[in-house]
Write a protein that holds these residues in place. Sequence first.
Motif, PDB file in Angstrom:
ATOM      1  N   UNK A   1     150.706  65.811 101.769  1.00 51.26           N
ATOM      2  CA  UNK A   1     152.387  65.624 100.761  1.00 51.26           C
ATOM      3  C   UNK A   1     152.259  67.175  99.999  1.00 51.26           C
ATOM      4  N   UNK A   2     153.025  67.714  99.860  1.00 49.65           N
ATOM      5  CA  UNK A   2     152.900  68.947  98.324  1.00 49.65           C
ATOM      6  C   UNK A   2     154.141  67.917  97.560  1.00 49.65           C
ATOM      7  N   UNK A   3     153.273  67.713  95.899  1.00 47.24           N
ATOM      8  CA  UNK A   3     153.965  67.691  95.245  1.00 47.24           C
ATOM      9  C   UNK A   3     154.267  68.701  93.993  1.00 47.24           C
ATOM     10  N   UNK A   4     155.586  67.833  93.236  1.00 47.92           N
ATOM     11  CA  UNK A   4     155.690  69.325  91.881  1.00 47.92           C
ATOM     12  C   UNK A   4     155.214  68.722  91.305  1.00 47.92           C
ATOM     13  N   UNK A   5     153.966  68.624  90.988  1.00 47.87           N
ATOM     14  CA  UNK A   5     153.102  68.559  89.675  1.00 47.87           C
ATOM     15  C   UNK A   5     151.299  67.830  90.197  1.00 47.87           C
TER      16      UNK A   5
ATOM     17  N   UNK B   1     150.275  60.065  94.957  1.00 48.85           N
ATOM     18  CA  UNK B   1     151.544  61.064  93.660  1.00 48.85           C
ATOM     19  C   UNK B   1     151.246  60.701  92.756  1.00 48.85           C
ATOM     20  N   UNK B   2     150.391  60.071  91.578  1.00 48.47           N
ATOM     21  CA  UNK B   2     150.534  59.936  90.128  1.00 48.47           C
ATOM     22  C   UNK B   2     152.080  59.909  89.254  1.00 48.47           C
ATOM     23  N   UNK B   3     153.233  59.540  89.644  1.00 49.40           N
ATOM     24  CA  UNK B   3     154.222  59.817  89.087  1.00 49.40           C
ATOM     25  C   UNK B   3     154.833  61.288  89.800  1.00 49.40           C
ATOM     26  N   UNK B   4     153.966  61.807  90.281  1.00 52.78           N
ATOM     27  CA  UNK B   4     154.961  63.500  90.595  1.00 52.78           C
ATOM     28  C   UNK B   4     155.511  63.026  92.253  1.00 52.78           C
ATOM     29  N   UNK B   5     156.524  63.642  92.070  1.00 48.90           N
ATOM     30  CA  UNK B   5     157.892  63.434  93.617  1.00 48.90           C
ATOM     31  C   UNK B   5     156.576  64.577  95.118  1.00 48.90           C
ATOM     32  N   UNK B   6     157.577  63.685  95.869  1.00 48.10           N
ATOM     33  CA  UNK B   6     157.154  64.839  96.319  1.00 48.10           C
ATOM     34  C   UNK B   6     157.725  65.615  97.378  1.00 48.10           C
ATOM     35  N   UNK B   7     157.745  66.753  97.065  1.00 46.12           N
ATOM     36  CA  UNK B   7     158.568  67.542  97.936  1.00 46.12           C
ATOM     37  C   UNK B   7     158.899  67.530  99.582  1.00 46.12           C
ATOM     38  N   UNK B   8     157.790  67.585 100.026  1.00 49.78           N
ATOM     39  CA  UNK B   8     158.129  68.092 101.444  1.00 49.78           C
ATOM     40  C   UNK B   8     156.393  66.931 102.261  1.00 49.78           C
ATOM     41  N   UNK B   9     156.681  67.345 103.426  1.00 48.86           N
ATOM     42  CA  UNK B   9     155.365  66.092 103.894  1.00 48.86           C
ATOM     43  C   UNK B   9     155.151  68.269 105.020  1.00 48.86           C
ATOM     44  N   UNK B  10     154.007  68.741 104.440  1.00 47.34           N
ATOM     45  CA  UNK B  10     153.484  70.253 105.105  1.00 47.34           C
ATOM     46  C   UNK B  10     152.119  70.109 105.939  1.00 47.34           C
ATOM     47  N   UNK B  11     152.388  71.001 106.761  1.00 47.09           N
ATOM     48  CA  UNK B  11     150.347  71.190 107.586  1.00 47.09           C
ATOM     49  C   UNK B  11     149.417  71.172 106.447  1.00 47.09           C
ATOM     50  N   UNK B  12     148.358  70.277 107.264  1.00 50.98           N
ATOM     51  CA  UNK B  12     147.356  70.523 105.910  1.00 50.98           C
ATOM     52  C   UNK B  12     146.295  71.508 105.522  1.00 50.98           C
ATOM     53  N   UNK B  13     147.210  72.269 105.968  1.00 48.91           N
ATOM     54  CA  UNK B  13     146.641  73.899 105.773  1.00 48.91           C
ATOM     55  C   UNK B  13     147.525  74.589 105.004  1.00 48.91           C
TER      56      UNK B  13
ATOM     57  N   UNK C   1     145.820  74.869 100.163  1.00 46.76           N
ATOM     58  CA  UNK C   1     146.176  76.375 100.400  1.00 46.76           C
ATOM     59  C   UNK C   1     146.840  76.307  99.220  1.00 46.76           C
ATOM     60  N   UNK C   2     148.530  75.401  99.391  1.00 46.12           N
ATOM     61  CA  UNK C   2     149.004  75.606  97.689  1.00 46.12           C
ATOM     62  C   UNK C   2     148.580  74.895  96.732  1.00 46.12           C
ATOM     63  N   UNK C   3     147.625  74.018  97.111  1.00 41.86           N
ATOM     64  CA  UNK C   3     147.034  72.955  95.688  1.00 41.86           C
ATOM     65  C   UNK C   3     145.714  73.840  95.123  1.00 41.86           C
ATOM     66  N   UNK C   4     145.822  74.998  96.406  1.00 37.55           N
ATOM     67  CA  UNK C   4     143.783  75.665  95.656  1.00 37.55           C
ATOM     68  C   UNK C   4     144.998  76.399  94.356  1.00 37.55           C
ATOM     69  N   UNK C   5     145.594  77.232  94.886  1.00 37.65           N
ATOM     70  CA  UNK C   5     146.590  78.637  94.089  1.00 37.65           C
ATOM     71  C   UNK C   5     146.565  77.971  93.068  1.00 37.65           C
TER      72      UNK C   5
END
Length: 381
Positions: free
Chosen positions: A302-306, A317-329, A333-337
């Motif tokens: 899950x990709x989160x907005x915060x 998700x700790x109170x954040x909003x789920x933006x989308x279900x995306x591939x693992x990679x 990568x998004x969280x790393x950046x």
Amino acid sequence: MSDQRLVDLLGRSGPWTCAYADGPGVLPQVEEEALRRSVRERLAQAGAPPEDAEAIESALESRNGLPSPSARVVLARTGVVELDEGFIGARIGPERMAHGPVPSILPLLRHLSATTRYLVVETSRDGADIRLETSGHGRSDDHTEIEGDTVDITKVQAGGMAHAKYHRYAENVWKHNQDDVASAVSALIREQHPAFVAIAGDVRARQLLGEALTDTERALVVEVDAHTRADGADSAELDAALADAIRERMSAAIGEVRDRAAVDSGSGGAEGIADVVAALQQARVETLLLDARMLDDERTLLALDGPPWLAADESERLGTTVLATVSVAEALARAAVLTDARVLIEEEETVADDAPRDDRPVREPVAALRWADDADASDQA
């Protein structure tokens, strides 16, 4: 592009339309136009609104000064192109057309992962050309020309005492010129931190330049035995040396991540999706290493907005909003950046065109951490 620019881009709300395609080629105009129309049509099939697809098609029409072949990454939102990056060389992997709540950044990171900043010094006894380059960009980030003293620069065969005098004088002129070159190179090393310094040119000039550099600076030198500053010189040897040096440093960077992740029984790293996700959620990852084959992995997160930016399921998700279900990679990568971590992508080893692909499993993600597991324990003690 800068890391901060990518962070800012990921912080903007979607939906996003993303295209990874070939850059302008050498085909007849009608065929190039057909290829761009194909991109627009496939974006529409992926769900992109017409204004986004048209904006990307228009962006692809503009030539970006790169030679063919080249690759292009274009991201658009609400009909506006937010990112347009071109890279020298063929695409790394298949074309990708996507539309969704978060931008697809893996094609971009794949190219950025392979980029290396370095200096090229083409020297001769009367000066040098110094270029600051970034691999894949097709242009110099900075160009300095050192014009040294050329008066009586050539040794003459005068004979006797006169011969020795002219010999010493010419050597002193050469040395003074290379001292000036070394000062410029030293300044660029301090300011730009290149991965290496490739030095080509006249043999004696290279020797004198090497002597004028410090031990630390000499450790960065890749010497190329070719006089590329001479009129009509061929750059093939220099180009091959640069390619080898870039590959070696990429390999060394990957090896360093694996070594750091394995040190002290693995306390300095994380391996596997669950452990890497946990480390990213705590912003502990310094460098994330992904296998290129993971880009086709069908597993999702899950990709989160915060912060923590990604989650394995809703409970994290700790109170954040789920933006989308995306591939693992993409999620990793998004969280790393977004947590200021470096992303490296380990590409396949080059094999002959007719050789079968190695049927190996996807390597698990690996991360080198900013602090080790036992640091937490010691802080709590």
